[in-house]
Design an enzyme around this catalytic site. Structure first.
Site, PDB file in Angstrom:
ATOM      1  N   SER A  49      76.403  36.020  34.081  1.00  0.00           N
ATOM      2  CA  SER A  49      76.303  36.628  32.754  1.00  0.00           C
ATOM      3  C   SER A  49      77.371  37.697  32.533  1.00  0.00           C
ATOM      4  CB  SER A  49      74.916  37.228  32.534  1.00  0.00           C
ATOM      5  OG  SER A  49      73.921  36.230  32.534  1.00  0.00           O
ATOM      6  N   GLY A 241      73.119  33.646  30.734  1.00  0.00           N
ATOM      7  CA  GLY A 241      74.527  33.277  30.725  1.00  0.00           C
ATOM      8  C   GLY A 241      75.355  34.224  29.882  1.00  0.00           C
ATOM      9  N   GLY A 243      78.616  35.413  27.063  1.00  0.00           N
ATOM     10  CA  GLY A 243      79.223  35.075  25.781  1.00  0.00           C
ATOM     11  C   GLY A 243      78.301  35.158  24.589  1.00  0.00           C
ATOM     12  N   CYS A 268      67.005  35.539  28.574  1.00  0.00           N
ATOM     13  CA  CYS A 268      68.290  36.147  28.189  1.00  0.00           C
ATOM     14  C   CYS A 268      69.057  35.251  27.207  1.00  0.00           C
ATOM     15  CB  CYS A 268      69.111  36.475  29.430  1.00  0.00           C
ATOM     16  SG  CYS A 268      70.381  37.722  29.102  1.00  0.00           S
ATOM     17  N   LEU A 269      70.172  34.636  27.610  1.00  0.00           N
ATOM     18  CA  LEU A 269      70.875  33.732  26.703  1.00  0.00           C
ATOM     19  C   LEU A 269      69.948  32.604  26.274  1.00  0.00           C
ATOM     20  CD1 LEU A 269      73.707  33.008  25.427  1.00  0.00           C
ATOM     21  CD2 LEU A 269      73.987  31.460  27.379  1.00  0.00           C
ATOM     22  N   GLN A 272      67.966  33.705  23.368  1.00  0.00           N
ATOM     23  CA  GLN A 272      68.762  33.705  22.144  1.00  0.00           C
ATOM     24  C   GLN A 272      68.976  32.288  21.628  1.00  0.00           C
ATOM     25  OE1 GLN A 272      72.166  35.652  23.790  1.00  0.00           O
ATOM     26  NE2 GLN A 272      71.163  37.645  23.937  1.00  0.00           N
ATOM     27  N   ASN A 310      70.510  42.482  30.955  1.00  0.00           N
ATOM     28  CA  ASN A 310      71.948  42.250  30.971  1.00  0.00           C
ATOM     29  C   ASN A 310      72.312  41.423  29.746  1.00  0.00           C
ATOM     30  OD1 ASN A 310      74.610  41.675  31.383  1.00  0.00           O
ATOM     31  ND2 ASN A 310      74.251  40.252  33.076  1.00  0.00           N
ATOM     32  N   GLY A 312      74.522  41.618  25.701  1.00  0.00           N
ATOM     33  CA  GLY A 312      75.263  42.322  24.664  1.00  0.00           C
ATOM     34  C   GLY A 312      74.991  41.784  23.278  1.00  0.00           C
ATOM     35  N   HIS A 352      65.160  40.196  32.059  1.00  0.00           N
ATOM     36  CA  HIS A 352      65.156  39.372  33.268  1.00  0.00           C
ATOM     37  C   HIS A 352      63.908  39.634  34.101  1.00  0.00           C
ATOM     38  CE1 HIS A 352      69.249  37.484  33.418  1.00  0.00           C
ATOM     39  NE2 HIS A 352      69.464  38.403  32.489  1.00  0.00           N
ATOM     40  N   GLU A 354      62.876  38.057  36.630  1.00  0.00           N
ATOM     41  CA  GLU A 354      63.156  37.863  38.059  1.00  0.00           C
ATOM     42  C   GLU A 354      63.873  39.049  38.662  1.00  0.00           C
ATOM     43  OE1 GLU A 354      67.173  37.441  36.581  1.00  0.00           O
ATOM     44  OE2 GLU A 354      65.216  36.917  35.764  1.00  0.00           O
TER      45      GLU A 354
END
Length: 378
Positions: A49, A241, A243, A268-269, A272, A310, A312, A352, A354
């Protein structure tokens, strides 16, 4: 540890920080971000990530626990650069196999120490994360050139980085956690099959699933929904991940096709992408959430979890999620941290559970996924 060598970090707004280099020599660009975790730098370095990001640690003393191969989250270091206040000249950890300096040098990653990281982080919090260039060696002396290099670097918004970090072909995962750290029942070759999309997946996520009796097959991000369903899985996992999630259009389309056909869990990604597949929108955050101490409130239980983050980008407030409900919020800024769609059998979290590194408050989410995969919950 390397002998003194000039190093510098230059930001696109013209700010330059000079220090001492370690790791590899050369020049690299990326997005300058910061992480507030007190430990776990090795896991951070190897988390996909962080691809194309220059990571600054807010903890002042880094490197004292060395490097241990068993603790890596992937097969390589993904950061574009690593910035610390002070690099430890000694390693004091019974599990350590080598030092941080030599590890980054072998991996071709530039490190910079003796930078006022407190000042740098305050600057990024005020101005927002930005494009940057990091240099170690003679190139660090040309600070004006580094600023121009930072300004010409690719922007993270609109960047599809998943294609660079995903696996080339499908493979099975059988490794479970070390029982010294987590409770594991051992790999179950007869357990329910979960197909995990690899958009930069962390190894500890995979262990959390095999620990709970799931068989896991990891597939490339380009795998179609039809191919996934052809494997007859009991569940689908959408991984973390790097980007801009809105740029990963193929994954969004595949997720949309899978909704309602199989239980889905995203992190996370993956969270989204699920939101985008449901019809929502995402947005770039000013400086993101990166660290192991973020307070998240579970709106279903009222419990506050201290969690590892983690990211953005975030799911935009007010997004039309077509029947999904918000299940978690961040107490620092009220951003959306969790979703579920009962009818379609999908749920996700932005953070996260985990950890690795980070607290274990949210491990129950993997138990919830197992329950859904086994048809025990809606």
């Amino acid at each position: 540890m390397s002998d003194f060598s000039p190093a510098a970090l230059a930001l696109e707004d013209g700010t330059v920080y000079t220090g001492t280099g370690f790791g590899a020599t050369g020049v690299q660009t990326g997005e300058a971000v910061f992480n507030t975790s007190m430990t776990g730098y090795q896991e951070i370095l190897t988390d996909p990530s962080y691809y194309r990001q220059i990571v600054t640690m807010t903890v002042p003393h880094v490197g004292n626990t060395g490097i241990t191969a068993e603790d890596t989250e992937s097969g390589r270091v993904w950061v574009s650069g690593f910035v610390v206040r002070s690099l430890s000249p000694l390693v004091s950890n019974w599990r350590s196999q080598r030092d941080l300096d030599g590890y980054l040098r072998e991996q071709g990653v530039i490190g910079v120490s003796e930078i006022p990281t407190r000042q740098l982080v305050r600057h990024l919090r005020t101005r927002g994360v930005m494009r940057a260039a990091v240099a170690h060696g003679e190139a660090a002396l040309d600070t004006a050139g580094l600023v121009e290099l930072a300004r010409s670097a690719p922007d993270m918004s609109g960047a599809n980085l998943v294609d660079d970090v995903t696996c080339a072909e499908a493979y099975a995962w059988t490794e479970t956690s070390d029982p010294a750290w987590y409770r594991s029942h051992g790999f179950d070759a007869q357990g329910p099959l979960v197909v995990a999309y690899d958009t930069g997946i962390k190894r500890n996520i995979l262990r959390m699933m095999t620990d709970r009796g799931l068989r896991v097959v990891i597939v490339p991000a380009s795998t179609t929904a039809a191919d996934v369903l052809g494997m007859n899985p009991a569940g689908v996992f959408l991984s973390n991940g790097p980007g801009d999630p809105a740029a990963v259009t193929g994954m969004i389309d595949s997720t949309r096709e899978l909704l309602g056909k199989v239980p889905i869990f995203g992190i996370c990604l993956g969270h989204q992408i699920l939101a985008l597949a449901l019809g929502g929108t995402t947005e770039k955050m000013r400086f993101g959430h990166r660290g192991g101490n973020q307070p998240v409130k579970n709106l279903l239980t009222g419990v506050v979890e201290i969690s590892a983050h983690n990211h953005g980008f975030a799911v935009a407030a007010g997004s039309d999620l077509h029947g999904a409900e918000v299940t978690h919020i961040n107490l620092n800024d009220q951003t959306i941290e969790g979703l579920r769609h009962v009818e379609l059998g999908a749920f996700s979290v932005q953070y996260h559970p985990e950890a690795s590194p980070g607290p274990h408050d949210s491990l129950y989410l993997f138990d919830e996924f197992v329950g859904r995969v086994k048809g025990q919950r809606g």
